[in-house]
Design a protein around this motif. Structure first.
Motif, PDB file in Angstrom:
ATOM      1  N   THR A 121      -5.330  -1.220  10.783  1.00 47.09           N
ATOM      2  CA  THR A 121      -6.603  -1.202  10.456  1.00 47.09           C
ATOM      3  C   THR A 121      -6.929  -0.168   9.092  1.00 47.09           C
ATOM      4  OG1 THR A 121      -7.021  -1.423  12.785  1.00 47.09           O
ATOM      5  CG2 THR A 121      -8.853  -0.403  11.451  1.00 47.09           C
ATOM      6  N   VAL A 122      -7.655  -0.677   8.217  1.00 46.98           N
ATOM      7  CA  VAL A 122      -7.994   0.120   7.057  1.00 46.98           C
ATOM      8  C   VAL A 122      -9.228   0.954   7.597  1.00 46.98           C
ATOM      9  CG1 VAL A 122      -9.104   0.167   4.735  1.00 46.98           C
ATOM     10  CG2 VAL A 122      -6.880  -1.193   5.257  1.00 46.98           C
ATOM     11  N   GLY A 140      -3.158   4.769  -2.721  1.00 48.19           N
ATOM     12  CA  GLY A 140      -3.467   3.563  -3.600  1.00 48.19           C
ATOM     13  C   GLY A 140      -2.655   2.253  -3.191  1.00 48.19           C
ATOM     14  N   THR A 141      -2.225   1.353  -4.266  1.00 50.09           N
ATOM     15  CA  THR A 141      -1.513   0.163  -3.978  1.00 50.09           C
ATOM     16  C   THR A 141      -0.110   0.284  -5.007  1.00 50.09           C
ATOM     17  OG1 THR A 141      -2.345  -1.122  -5.683  1.00 50.09           O
ATOM     18  CG2 THR A 141      -3.363  -1.221  -3.593  1.00 50.09           C
ATOM     19  N   VAL A 176       0.715  -1.140   0.062  1.00 54.35           N
ATOM     20  CA  VAL A 176       0.055   0.032  -0.115  1.00 54.35           C
ATOM     21  C   VAL A 176       0.828   1.283  -0.057  1.00 54.35           C
ATOM     22  CG1 VAL A 176      -1.732   1.215   1.543  1.00 54.35           C
ATOM     23  CG2 VAL A 176      -1.861  -1.215   0.988  1.00 54.35           C
ATOM     24  N   THR A 177       0.530   2.191  -0.890  1.00 51.75           N
ATOM     25  CA  THR A 177       1.221   3.333  -0.996  1.00 51.75           C
ATOM     26  C   THR A 177       0.668   4.552  -0.065  1.00 51.75           C
ATOM     27  OG1 THR A 177      -0.083   4.174  -3.083  1.00 51.75           O
ATOM     28  CG2 THR A 177       2.185   2.928  -3.296  1.00 51.75           C
ATOM     29  N   LEU A 178       1.579   5.292   0.655  1.00 50.55           N
ATOM     30  CA  LEU A 178       0.914   6.349   1.500  1.00 50.55           C
ATOM     31  C   LEU A 178       1.259   7.781   0.996  1.00 50.55           C
ATOM     32  CD1 LEU A 178       2.037   4.515   4.773  1.00 50.55           C
ATOM     33  CD2 LEU A 178      -0.053   4.559   3.641  1.00 50.55           C
ATOM     34  N   PHE A 229      -9.204  -4.629   0.658  1.00 45.30           N
ATOM     35  CA  PHE A 229     -10.260  -3.755   0.776  1.00 45.30           C
ATOM     36  C   PHE A 229     -10.356  -2.460   0.357  1.00 45.30           C
ATOM     37  CE2 PHE A 229      -9.931  -7.346   3.841  1.00 45.30           C
ATOM     38  CZ  PHE A 229     -11.199  -7.737   4.018  1.00 45.30           C
ATOM     39  N   LEU A 230      -9.161  -2.146  -0.336  1.00 48.56           N
ATOM     40  CA  LEU A 230      -9.106  -0.771  -0.951  1.00 48.56           C
ATOM     41  C   LEU A 230      -9.652  -0.761  -2.355  1.00 48.56           C
ATOM     42  CD1 LEU A 230      -5.491  -0.013  -0.298  1.00 48.56           C
ATOM     43  CD2 LEU A 230      -7.532   0.708   1.192  1.00 48.56           C
TER      44      LEU A 230
END
Length: 229
Positions: A27-28, A160-161, A5-7, A60-61
């Motif tokens: 946690t998402v 995103g991812t 996952v990108t932040l 879940f994104l």
């Protein structure tokens, strides 16, 4: 999709944290509400976070119909809890005791990696400075409270991812309801069989996706052979 996952680079210090591994609860959150959670080892990368727990949560994104990626991902955050077995009040008391014999910069030593501690304490300092101006409570107490809260809830915005090339598997493809479960034959086109990742299936890490590929392959192969007589 199972992927890193990108932040948000404006708040995530990837170059400083790159290479660190930490066990925590992840946690998402979607629109500020918990959507899914996992526990396990998280690996910090230059662009975000990775590891089995993160891969499982990346599923879940998801975008709503009509949402553009940038718009949809803006609704998500990821929260990291580095001490999931302890309540925030307990951690605060522990830090208040450590304050008696430690400098502020050493407050989280032996609890988490030193580089990660710098990030947590930086956020705690910002919060403490803001709150101490409006309260009569001593700065040390507010600082310990902020450090405990951040240690339990280090939150970043998701962008995103890492994408298909970094993914272990992806979702999308032929919907599962379009095939017969026992044979993997298409309900729409007799004699046509679908298996593995061509199906819209992405299981969690742990061999589930490989098992799905083998199982659907065996089902389709046996039933296609039977159909040929």
């Amino acid at each position: 999709m199972l992927a890193p996952v990108t932040l948000d680079g404006e708040e995530y210090e990837g170059k400083k944290l790159k290479g660190i591994r930490a066990k925590c609860a992840v946690t998402v959150l979607k629109d500020g509400k918990p959507a899914a959670n996992e526990r396990g080892e998280v690996q910090f990368t230059e662009d975000g976070i990775s590891g089995i727990a993160v891969f499982n949560l990346s599923r879940f994104l998801k975008l709503e119909d009509g949402e553009m990626p940038e718009e949809g991902m803006r609704r998500y955050c990821i929260s990291l809890d580095f001490v999931p077995d302890y309540e925030e009040n307990y951690i605060e008391k522990l830090l208040r005791e450590k304050q008696k014999s430690s400098d502020d910069g050493d407050l989280l030593r032996t609890i988490i990696d030193d580089r990660l501690a710098e990030t947590v304490l930086k956020k705690a300092t910002e919060e403490a400075c803001m709150k101490s101006q409006d309260k009569h409570t001593g700065y040390d107490i507010i600082y310990a409270q902020a450090a405990a809260r951040t240690l339990k809830n280090l939150t970043y915005k998701v962008t995103g991812t890492a994408g298909w090339k970094a993914a272990q598997c992806t979702s999308g493809g032929v919907p599962m309801w379009e095939i017969y479960e026992k044979t993997c034959e298409s309900k729409l086109q007799p004699g046509l069989y679908f298996v593995g990742e061509i199906l819209d299936y992405d299981g969690p890490c742990g061999g589930f996706n490989l098992q799905n590929a083998w199982t659907t392959g065996i089902k389709a192969g046996l039933n296609a052979a039977r159909a040929l007589g």
